[in-house]
Scaffold this motif. Structure first.
Motif, PDB file in Angstrom:
ATOM      1  N   PHE A   1      76.144 111.197  45.691  1.00  0.00           N
ATOM      2  CA  PHE A   1      77.336 110.530  46.205  1.00  0.00           C
ATOM      3  C   PHE A   1      77.058 109.068  46.524  1.00  0.00           C
ATOM      4  CE2 PHE A   1      79.217 114.695  46.782  1.00  0.00           C
ATOM      5  CZ  PHE A   1      80.481 114.419  46.322  1.00  0.00           C
ATOM      6  N   ARG A   2      75.834 108.817  46.984  1.00  0.00           N
ATOM      7  CA  ARG A   2      75.502 107.431  47.293  1.00  0.00           C
ATOM      8  C   ARG A   2      75.541 106.578  46.030  1.00  0.00           C
ATOM      9  NH1 ARG A   2      70.689 108.344  50.057  1.00  0.00           N
ATOM     10  NH2 ARG A   2      71.854 109.628  51.491  1.00  0.00           N
ATOM     11  N   ARG A   3      75.330 107.219  44.866  1.00  0.00           N
ATOM     12  CA  ARG A   3      75.343 106.467  43.609  1.00  0.00           C
ATOM     13  C   ARG A   3      76.756 106.102  43.167  1.00  0.00           C
ATOM     14  NH1 ARG A   3      70.567 104.535  43.428  1.00  0.00           N
ATOM     15  NH2 ARG A   3      68.879 106.028  43.235  1.00  0.00           N
ATOM     16  N   LEU A   4      77.761 106.573  43.900  1.00  0.00           N
ATOM     17  CA  LEU A   4      79.132 106.263  43.509  1.00  0.00           C
ATOM     18  C   LEU A   4      79.393 104.769  43.556  1.00  0.00           C
ATOM     19  CD1 LEU A   4      81.252 109.087  45.095  1.00  0.00           C
ATOM     20  CD2 LEU A   4      81.086 108.501  42.699  1.00  0.00           C
ATOM     21  N   GLU A   5      78.687 104.066  44.429  1.00  0.00           N
ATOM     22  CA  GLU A   5      78.805 102.617  44.383  1.00  0.00           C
ATOM     23  C   GLU A   5      77.433 102.014  44.159  1.00  0.00           C
ATOM     24  OE1 GLU A   5      81.247 102.190  48.060  1.00  0.00           O
ATOM     25  OE2 GLU A   5      79.321 101.696  48.916  1.00  0.00           O
ATOM     26  N   GLY A   6      77.433 100.844  43.563  1.00  0.00           N
ATOM     27  CA  GLY A   6      76.156 100.232  43.254  1.00  0.00           C
ATOM     28  C   GLY A   6      76.382  98.964  42.463  1.00  0.00           C
ATOM     29  N   PRO A   7      75.294  98.387  41.980  1.00  0.00           N
ATOM     30  CA  PRO A   7      75.406  97.081  41.336  1.00  0.00           C
ATOM     31  C   PRO A   7      76.166  97.109  40.004  1.00  0.00           C
ATOM     32  CG  PRO A   7      73.188  97.955  41.111  1.00  0.00           C
ATOM     33  CD  PRO A   7      73.912  98.853  42.058  1.00  0.00           C
ATOM     34  N   GLN A   8      76.251  98.272  39.367  1.00  0.00           N
ATOM     35  CA  GLN A   8      76.846  98.288  38.025  1.00  0.00           C
ATOM     36  C   GLN A   8      78.353  98.537  38.026  1.00  0.00           C
ATOM     37  OE1 GLN A   8      74.800  97.073  36.384  1.00  0.00           O
ATOM     38  NE2 GLN A   8      72.795  97.836  36.946  1.00  0.00           N
ATOM     39  N   THR A   9      78.918  98.827  39.174  1.00  0.00           N
ATOM     40  CA  THR A   9      80.356  99.073  39.195  1.00  0.00           C
ATOM     41  C   THR A   9      81.006  98.199  40.251  1.00  0.00           C
ATOM     42  OG1 THR A   9      79.893 100.918  40.645  1.00  0.00           O
ATOM     43  CG2 THR A   9      80.331 101.445  38.357  1.00  0.00           C
ATOM     44  N   VAL A  10      82.187  97.714  39.901  1.00  0.00           N
ATOM     45  CA  VAL A  10      82.955  96.910  40.848  1.00  0.00           C
ATOM     46  C   VAL A  10      83.630  97.862  41.825  1.00  0.00           C
ATOM     47  CG1 VAL A  10      84.940  95.387  41.058  1.00  0.00           C
ATOM     48  CG2 VAL A  10      83.296  95.049  39.220  1.00  0.00           C
ATOM     49  N   GLY A  11      83.768  97.457  43.052  1.00  0.00           N
ATOM     50  CA  GLY A  11      84.476  98.270  44.046  1.00  0.00           C
ATOM     51  C   GLY A  11      83.511  99.011  44.924  1.00  0.00           C
ATOM     52  N   ARG A  12      83.480  98.668  46.197  1.00  0.00           N
ATOM     53  CA  ARG A  12      82.596  99.363  47.113  1.00  0.00           C
ATOM     54  C   ARG A  12      83.201  99.278  48.511  1.00  0.00           C
ATOM     55  NH1 ARG A  12      77.177  96.518  46.679  1.00  0.00           N
ATOM     56  NH2 ARG A  12      77.801  96.241  44.537  1.00  0.00           N
ATOM     57  N   GLY A  13      82.644 100.050  49.414  1.00  0.00           N
ATOM     58  CA  GLY A  13      83.067  99.976  50.804  1.00  0.00           C
ATOM     59  C   GLY A  13      84.309 100.792  51.063  1.00  0.00           C
ATOM     60  N   PRO A  14      84.633 100.996  52.328  1.00  0.00           N
ATOM     61  CA  PRO A  14      85.749 101.861  52.702  1.00  0.00           C
ATOM     62  C   PRO A  14      87.078 101.402  52.117  1.00  0.00           C
ATOM     63  CG  PRO A  14      84.820 100.706  54.612  1.00  0.00           C
ATOM     64  CD  PRO A  14      83.887 100.484  53.479  1.00  0.00           C
ATOM     65  N   VAL A  15      87.299 100.090  52.034  1.00  0.00           N
ATOM     66  CA  VAL A  15      88.597  99.619  51.537  1.00  0.00           C
ATOM     67  C   VAL A  15      88.843 100.140  50.129  1.00  0.00           C
ATOM     68  CG1 VAL A  15      89.986  97.593  51.003  1.00  0.00           C
ATOM     69  CG2 VAL A  15      88.435  97.558  52.964  1.00  0.00           C
ATOM     70  N   PHE A  16      87.816  99.996  49.275  1.00  0.00           N
ATOM     71  CA  PHE A  16      87.973 100.438  47.887  1.00  0.00           C
ATOM     72  C   PHE A  16      88.274 101.926  47.817  1.00  0.00           C
ATOM     73  CE2 PHE A  16      86.098 102.309  44.068  1.00  0.00           C
ATOM     74  CZ  PHE A  16      86.799 101.637  43.106  1.00  0.00           C
ATOM     75  N   TRP A  17      87.546 102.715  48.615  1.00  0.00           N
ATOM     76  CA  TRP A  17      87.722 104.162  48.508  1.00  0.00           C
ATOM     77  C   TRP A  17      89.026 104.609  49.135  1.00  0.00           C
ATOM     78  CZ3 TRP A  17      85.323 106.320  44.832  1.00  0.00           C
ATOM     79  CH2 TRP A  17      84.097 105.808  44.414  1.00  0.00           C
ATOM     80  N   ILE A  18      89.498 103.871  50.142  1.00  0.00           N
ATOM     81  CA  ILE A  18      90.821 104.198  50.687  1.00  0.00           C
ATOM     82  C   ILE A  18      91.880 103.954  49.623  1.00  0.00           C
ATOM     83  CG2 ILE A  18      92.553 103.459  52.372  1.00  0.00           C
ATOM     84  CD1 ILE A  18      90.174 102.983  54.310  1.00  0.00           C
ATOM     85  N   VAL A  19      91.776 102.796  48.940  1.00  0.00           N
ATOM     86  CA  VAL A  19      92.725 102.505  47.861  1.00  0.00           C
ATOM     87  C   VAL A  19      92.637 103.584  46.789  1.00  0.00           C
ATOM     88  CG1 VAL A  19      93.313 100.872  46.032  1.00  0.00           C
ATOM     89  CG2 VAL A  19      92.697 100.033  48.286  1.00  0.00           C
ATOM     90  N   PHE A  20      91.396 103.965  46.462  1.00  0.00           N
ATOM     91  CA  PHE A  20      91.187 105.006  45.448  1.00  0.00           C
ATOM     92  C   PHE A  20      91.884 106.302  45.859  1.00  0.00           C
ATOM     93  CE2 PHE A  20      88.692 108.629  43.902  1.00  0.00           C
ATOM     94  CZ  PHE A  20      88.719 108.400  42.543  1.00  0.00           C
ATOM     95  N   ALA A  21      91.696 106.689  47.147  1.00  0.00           N
ATOM     96  CA  ALA A  21      92.306 107.931  47.624  1.00  0.00           C
ATOM     97  C   ALA A  21      93.827 107.841  47.576  1.00  0.00           C
ATOM     98  CB  ALA A  21      91.832 108.230  49.041  1.00  0.00           C
ATOM     99  N   ILE A  22      94.369 106.682  47.946  1.00  0.00           N
ATOM    100  CA  ILE A  22      95.831 106.523  47.921  1.00  0.00           C
ATOM    101  C   ILE A  22      96.351 106.645  46.494  1.00  0.00           C
ATOM    102  CG2 ILE A  22      97.705 104.873  48.329  1.00  0.00           C
ATOM    103  CD1 ILE A  22      96.042 103.784  50.666  1.00  0.00           C
TER     104      ILE A  22
END
Lengths: 354, 290
Positions: free
Chosen positions: A8-29
């Protein structure tokens, strides 16, 4: 358990744009809206959305091979077609009882991946790179289209499935889920919508994990400088081949879902135009990032469909112009540019708060 | 059928395949070999040449002049394309593929919109002759001669003229050529125009033998790409021998199993050759020199 959390920690990282709670909240919405969407819409529109989603898989596969791996492949449509035809042949021969359609789906993807393995072996182990890779894959794709287009005669059949030449195959059964008290048939509206949406989320998150893992970092290192990666001890050929095969499997998934969706597949789905379209979506979206490829594909597809309604002849010309302009003006893609701008603004604001 | 006619038939088919491969590939090979750019709009330059040839013939021009006009118009279009698009992408070879593909989409669809789905063709000139039980088209022999002529002409252009010397200097070390006062941009433009013109010439030469449709370029490009991939970056040491080898494969497979298997034979040979000789025939021949 720990290894699972590590994934799960690999869900964000240097190769993908979008990280942090804001991104995942938007994703969930966005995901919640996508789940609720069929409740507010009619069957036809939902079916049309499924059609859009189906193309995202092939776009993601191209993003993986071209954007991350740096090898431009025109073969995605070939794998798309192979898997589509395989699904048709398998289900027409063996029917859809006992959930066989899902086995056929997996088998069709495996056939496409196997084909990619064979082709990729010759290309990557022959150290074909750059423009040559594009040409060889394009030649394979065109050849396959010509081959399928001439299978019109009754002698071209596999089991009971006629290949039907240029008219293509049709009337294969849709995906069914075996269920006590009657199979659930996923027709091309709400049922298929949720199945495809689920697959899409799994594939998207899975690719994020893959690209941020050690494997993904090596792939990007190879794109940036193959010699350096090789000097560091990585077998470039193997990594490229594995990426190619994963990409082919994704393109195959796209092909099977397309066949399931429309219950037909024709040789022209492997032709020049068909091969050009995924390239346009990925290039316009931003080939070096999964999220921008996904958004770009959906936006360009929607725009293309809207244009087709007003003048189908001009839509392709417009797509060509869009592609040329993107390459000249925004080589990294439009959506990716916008997303980078947003994240830069967000960073600046959070710095200001601190 | 006796042996002599059999041999003649095989030679004729070989010549036909050779001419097709070399003529459709040399424009692509010049651009790729000299500039490292793969022009995916190659087929559309061929289409352009064929369309211009056909329309000038309809306007009353004799065929040879019409073919020349087709080649020149394609070269001019090529120069324009180089100026507007290709020039900005020299340091990004993969992007030139993508951009030229965009151009090819625009050209195919644009022609479809403006000219319609088909265009009145041109009759094949010269008639035919009889050997044994079969009759052969004389025009195919003209095509074979033209292929040899184009190869010879290119050899002279790149080895005996000032432009050829400057072009080869630019390819070898662009910065050094520029430092010595060569206008490398102009050389690149001219080379691209030359490649486009050769494509137009191929289109013009084949215009009398095929149906003129906007997608006709697609019939050429696979053969052209295969020949260039197998040949490698050099026109004379690559394209010509690759054309020869592939013509044998293609004509043998075609007469054995039909047109499609001729093409499948080409594809299989390209996949095997890239595994064995990744730099193509010319890379193999030139390995001593590099």
């Amino acid at each position: 358990m720990k290894g699972f959390l590590g994934l799960f920690r690999r869900l964000e990282g240097p190769q993908t744009v979008g990280r942090g709670p804001v991104f995942w909240i938007v994703f969930a919405i966005v995901l919640a809206i996508a789940c609720a969407y069929p409740l507010f819409s009619d069957g036809y529109t939902v079916g049309n959305t499924v059609y859009f989603f189906i193309w995202v898989f092939i776009a993601l596969s191209l993003c993986l091979i071209w954007g991350y791996g740096g090898s431009l492949s025109f073969g995605q449509t070939a794998f798309f077609g192979i898997a589509g035809y395989s699904y048709g042949i398998l289900t027409l021969n063996f029917g859809s009882a006992y959930g066989f359609t899902w086995i056929a789906l997996l088998l069709a993807i495996a056939i496409a991946a196997l084909f990619a393995l064979l082709l990729g072996y010759f290309m990557f182990f022959g150290r074909i790179a750059g423009v040559f890779l594009g040409i060889v894959t394009l030649a394979v794709t065109l050849m396959l289209e010509r081959f399928m287009a001439q299978t019109a005669g009754p002698e071209w059949h596999i089991g009971v499935a006629r290949l039907n030449g240029f008219n293509g195959m049709s009337a294969m059964p849709p995906l069914t889920i075996p269920w006590p008290g009657g199979d659930i048939v996923l027709f091309a509206d709400i049922g298929l919508y949720y199945a495809v949406l689920g697959l899409l989320v799994v594939v998207y998150l899975g690719l994020r994990i893959l690209m941020n893992s050690a494997f993904g970092n090596v792939i990007v290192a190879i794109r940036e400088n193959p010699e350096r990666a090789e000097m560091l001890g990585y077998d470039v050929r193997k990594y490229q081949l594995i990426t190619f095969v994963i990409g082919a499997a994704l393109a195959g998934l796209s092909g099977v879902l397309y066949t399931v969706w429309g219950q037909y597949i024709t040789p022209s789905s492997m032709g020049m135009t068909a091969a050009a379209l995924p390239l346009i979506w990925v290039a316009v979206g931003g080939r070096s990032d999964l999220t921008s490829t996904l958004i770009g594909t959906l936006v360009v597809l929607a725009a293309f469909q809207a244009l087709t309604i007003y003048g189908s002849q001009y839509a392709l010309v417009f797509m060509g112009v869009l592609l040329v302009l993107t390459v000249l003006i925004a080589p990294n893609g439009l959506v990716l540019g916008v997303m980078n701008l947003i994240s830069r603004l967000a960073v600046r604001r959070s710095n200001g708060d601190a | 059928m006796d042996i002599a006619t059999l041999i003649f038939s095989a030679l004729y088919q070989f010549g036909d395949a050779f001419a097709f491969l070399v003529l459709s590939a040399c424009g692509l090979a010049v651009i790729f070999g000299m500039m490292g750019v793969i022009n995916l709009a190659h087929g559309e330059f061929i289409m352009c040449g064929a369309y211009v040839t056909a329309s000038t013939v309809h306007a009353g021009l004799p065929l040879p002049l019409a073919i020349m006009t087709g080649a020149i118009v394609a070269a001019l279009v090529g120069a324009l394309v180089e100026l507007v698009v290709i020039r900005h992408l020299y340091d990004r070879p993969l992007d030139t593929i993508v951009a030229t593909w965009g151009l090819s989409l625009i050209a195919t669809q644009g022609t479809l919109i403006m000219v319609g789905s088909t265009m009145a063709g041109v009759g094949t000139p010269f008639g035919s002759f009889q050997v044994g039980d079969y009759s052969y088209s004389i025009y195919r022999l003209v095509l074979f001669a033209s292929a040899l002529g184009v190869l010879g002409g290119l050899y002279m252009l790149f080895n005996w003229t000032r432009f050829g010397v400057l072009a080869r200097a630019t390819i070898q070390v662009p910065h050094m050529a520029a430092a010595l006062g060569v206008d490398t941009r102009l050389i690149y433009s001219l080379t691209f125009a030359c490649g486009a013109g050769l494509a137009g010439l191929a289109g013009g030469l084949y215009a009398p033998t095929m149906t003129l449709v906007p997608t006709m370029g697609a019939t050429f490009i696979m053969e052209a790409f295969v020949t260039v991939v197998i040949g490698g970056a050099d026109v004379f040491l690559g394209t010509a021998p690759a054309g020869g080898v592939l013509a044998v494969v293609k004509s043998a497979m075609t007469s054995w199993q039909g047109q499609l298997f001729g093409q499948i034979g080409l594809l299989v040979s390209v996949i095997i050759v890239v595994r064995v000789l990744p730099k193509g025939i010319s890379g193999f021949l030139l390995r001593e020199r590099t």
